[in-house]
Design a protein around this motif. Structure first.
Motif, PDB file in Angstrom:
ATOM      1  N   TYR A  64       0.847  -1.189   0.000  1.00  0.00           N
ATOM      2  CA  TYR A  64       0.000   0.000   0.000  1.00  0.00           C
ATOM      3  C   TYR A  64       0.885   1.242   0.000  1.00  0.00           C
ATOM      4  O   TYR A  64       2.032   1.221   0.462  1.00  0.00           O
ATOM      5  CB  TYR A  64      -0.936   0.024   1.220  1.00  0.00           C
ATOM      6  N   VAL A  65       0.332   2.316  -0.534  1.00  0.00           N
ATOM      7  CA  VAL A  65       0.965   3.635  -0.452  1.00  0.00           C
ATOM      8  C   VAL A  65      -0.083   4.559   0.147  1.00  0.00           C
ATOM      9  O   VAL A  65      -1.185   4.674  -0.374  1.00  0.00           O
ATOM     10  CB  VAL A  65       1.424   4.153  -1.826  1.00  0.00           C
ATOM     11  N   GLU A  66       0.243   5.209   1.252  1.00  0.00           N
ATOM     12  CA  GLU A  66      -0.725   6.035   1.960  1.00  0.00           C
ATOM     13  C   GLU A  66      -0.470   7.522   1.738  1.00  0.00           C
ATOM     14  O   GLU A  66       0.601   7.924   1.269  1.00  0.00           O
ATOM     15  CB  GLU A  66      -0.704   5.714   3.460  1.00  0.00           C
ATOM     16  N   SER A  67      -1.471   8.329   2.063  1.00  0.00           N
ATOM     17  CA  SER A  67      -1.398   9.798   1.993  1.00  0.00           C
ATOM     18  C   SER A  67      -0.947  10.288   0.616  1.00  0.00           C
ATOM     19  O   SER A  67      -0.056  11.132   0.495  1.00  0.00           O
ATOM     20  CB  SER A  67      -0.463  10.329   3.095  1.00  0.00           C
ATOM     21  N   VAL A  68      -1.578   9.764  -0.415  1.00  0.00           N
ATOM     22  CA  VAL A  68      -1.260  10.142  -1.795  1.00  0.00           C
ATOM     23  C   VAL A  68      -2.203  11.263  -2.239  1.00  0.00           C
ATOM     24  O   VAL A  68      -3.421  11.119  -2.166  1.00  0.00           O
ATOM     25  CB  VAL A  68      -1.391   8.939  -2.738  1.00  0.00           C
ATOM     26  N   GLN A  69      -1.648  12.361  -2.693  1.00  0.00           N
ATOM     27  CA  GLN A  69      -2.472  13.477  -3.148  1.00  0.00           C
ATOM     28  C   GLN A  69      -3.115  13.153  -4.492  1.00  0.00           C
ATOM     29  O   GLN A  69      -2.502  12.511  -5.350  1.00  0.00           O
ATOM     30  CB  GLN A  69      -1.635  14.756  -3.272  1.00  0.00           C
ATOM     31  N   GLU A  70      -4.333  13.625  -4.665  1.00  0.00           N
ATOM     32  CA  GLU A  70      -5.028  13.418  -5.928  1.00  0.00           C
ATOM     33  C   GLU A  70      -4.376  14.290  -7.004  1.00  0.00           C
ATOM     34  O   GLU A  70      -3.987  15.420  -6.743  1.00  0.00           O
ATOM     35  CB  GLU A  70      -6.509  13.765  -5.760  1.00  0.00           C
ATOM     36  N   GLY A  71      -4.237  13.737  -8.212  1.00  0.00           N
ATOM     37  CA  GLY A  71      -3.604  14.478  -9.294  1.00  0.00           C
ATOM     38  C   GLY A  71      -2.331  13.807  -9.774  1.00  0.00           C
ATOM     39  O   GLY A  71      -2.216  12.583  -9.774  1.00  0.00           O
ATOM     40  N   PRO A  72      -1.321  14.594 -10.171  1.00  0.00           N
ATOM     41  CA  PRO A  72      -0.082  14.033 -10.716  1.00  0.00           C
ATOM     42  C   PRO A  72       0.622  13.062  -9.773  1.00  0.00           C
ATOM     43  O   PRO A  72       1.185  12.058 -10.223  1.00  0.00           O
ATOM     44  CB  PRO A  72       0.784  15.277 -10.974  1.00  0.00           C
ATOM     45  N   ASP A  73       0.606  13.348  -8.464  1.00  0.00           N
ATOM     46  CA  ASP A  73       1.248  12.436  -7.512  1.00  0.00           C
ATOM     47  C   ASP A  73       0.613  11.061  -7.578  1.00  0.00           C
ATOM     48  O   ASP A  73       1.304  10.037  -7.514  1.00  0.00           O
ATOM     49  CB  ASP A  73       1.141  12.980  -6.084  1.00  0.00           C
ATOM     50  N   ALA A  74      -0.707  11.035  -7.698  1.00  0.00           N
ATOM     51  CA  ALA A  74      -1.406   9.756  -7.761  1.00  0.00           C
ATOM     52  C   ALA A  74      -0.979   8.970  -8.996  1.00  0.00           C
ATOM     53  O   ALA A  74      -0.735   7.754  -8.914  1.00  0.00           O
ATOM     54  CB  ALA A  74      -2.916   9.994  -7.783  1.00  0.00           C
TER      55      ALA A  74
END
Length: 355
Positions: A64-74
């Motif tokens: 899992y990868v947590e605290s991922v910002q919506e948008g390019p980071d995702a």
């Protein structure tokens, strides 16, 4: 005889395709918009991940990868998981929709599952829960318990899911108290405990005596606890954070869906599609009804059972929009298409819907 060997070869290839995952561990990835222990939304998805491990044991490997910002980071995170050889990737926030589609196009052999979205492709499926069913129940409880006839709603983003939740909550409240109104504060985040707490304080300062939320942390409920007021948990049972304030909570139960989808991948029956489950399927559950009189708890339980059986629908007419226009007539029910695209408020919402 030659035809027999051809059929046998085809059958062998089919068996190889469906049993390929049995030869080595299935790699399963999850992408969370908040921390995995946020006490709400992401935590419930992570419980689903660990239940996959419990079900399949050494046949699977989850990450899992947590605290991922919506948008390019995702998009970067999702693509990294695909490049690392994950067989199926669950992306668990509405804002991950387009990044998921873009990565899926690059990796057609990888299966993707996007929570709360509406865009699909051959290797992208979507899934969500009918949270609005639970919101109708807690709205009804708020209608019985409010002394000011005004409840508060902490909203994340103006997407149909959230608008639907606001409307269902108020319709539930108005079903037992026609004077009920609702105040809304938009925080434009899914998980920011400080912002969520400030929104709760602002609502209480405006005369609201009960709050609910469409955000992910227990912070609003904790403010209710501090002030001796009432509220509801979101996505997870938050009673431990506010034992005197929580009247109930909508619990997102993703585990059966996740287990079924991994099993389908393993046996070669996975297909793209859309799943929208509710109380009747177990994807939406309600925490115990507490801190309310016995008759209020009994009514909430009866409403839950009526929704589960199909005897009651949260959006059954007559329903009027904020301007007083009738949207649907007596006895009619909004269909799934109307629910999925909801961009209007019901009568009684004290707020202007953001563009």
């Amino acid at each position: 005889m030659q035809g027999f060997f051809k059929l046998a070869a085809i059958a062998a290839l089919g068996f190889a395709a469906t049993s390929a995952y049995a030869a080595e561990k299935v790699k399963i990835g999850f992408v969370y918009v908040g921390p995995k222990n946020d006490g709400g939304w992401s935590q419930r998805h992570d419980i689903g991940r660990t239940d996959i491990e419990a079900k399949f044991g050494d046949k699977v490997e989850t990450t899992y990868v947590e605290s991922v910002q919506e948008g390019p980071d995702a998009q970067r995170v999702i693509e990294r998981l695909a490049r690392e050889g994950h067989d199926i990737i669950f992306t668990t926030s509405f804002g991950f929709m387009n990044p998921t589609l873009k990565v899926a196009k690059k990796f057609p052999k990888v299966k993707f599952e996007h929570a709360t979205g509406y865009k699909r492709s051959d290797n992208v499926a979507t899934y969500s829960s009918r949270f609005y069913e639970g919101r109708y129940i807690i709205g009804q409880m708020a209608g019985r318990m409010s002394k000011t006839n005004t409840v508060g709603y902490i909203a994340s983003f103006p997407i149909p899911e959230v608008v639907r939740g606001i409307n269902a909550f108020l319709l539930g409240a108005q079903s037992v108290n026609s004077d009920m109104k609702i105040k809304v504060i938009w925080v434009n985040t899914w998980h920011d405990p400080a912002k969520e707490a400030d929104a709760a304080k602002a609502l209480f300062d405006q005369g609201v005596d009960i709050i609910t939320q469409h955000t992910d942390s227990p912070a609003p409920l904790q403010i209710a606890e501090e002030r001796g007021l009432l509220g509801f948990g979101q996505a997870e049972n938050m009673e431990a954070f506010a034992p005197k304030a929580q009247m109930s909570a909508i619990i997102d139960n993703w585990s059966p869906y996740y287990i079924a989808r991994v099993e389908a991948l393993m046996n070669g029956t996975w297909e793209s599609g859309d799943t929208w489950g509710g109380i009747s399927t177990g994807m939406v559950a309600m925490a115990d009804y507490k801190n309310v009189p016995a008759d209020v708890a009994a009514e909430a339980q009866a409403t839950e059972e009526a929704i589960s059986s199909g005897a009651l629908h949260a959006f059954k007419g007559p329903i009027f929009d904020q301007s007083g226009k009738q949207i649907i007539g007596e006895g009619e029910v909004l269909d799934d298409g109307q629910l999925a695209t909801m961009n209007w408020y019901v009568q009684g919402v004290d707020d202007k819907l953001p563009n």
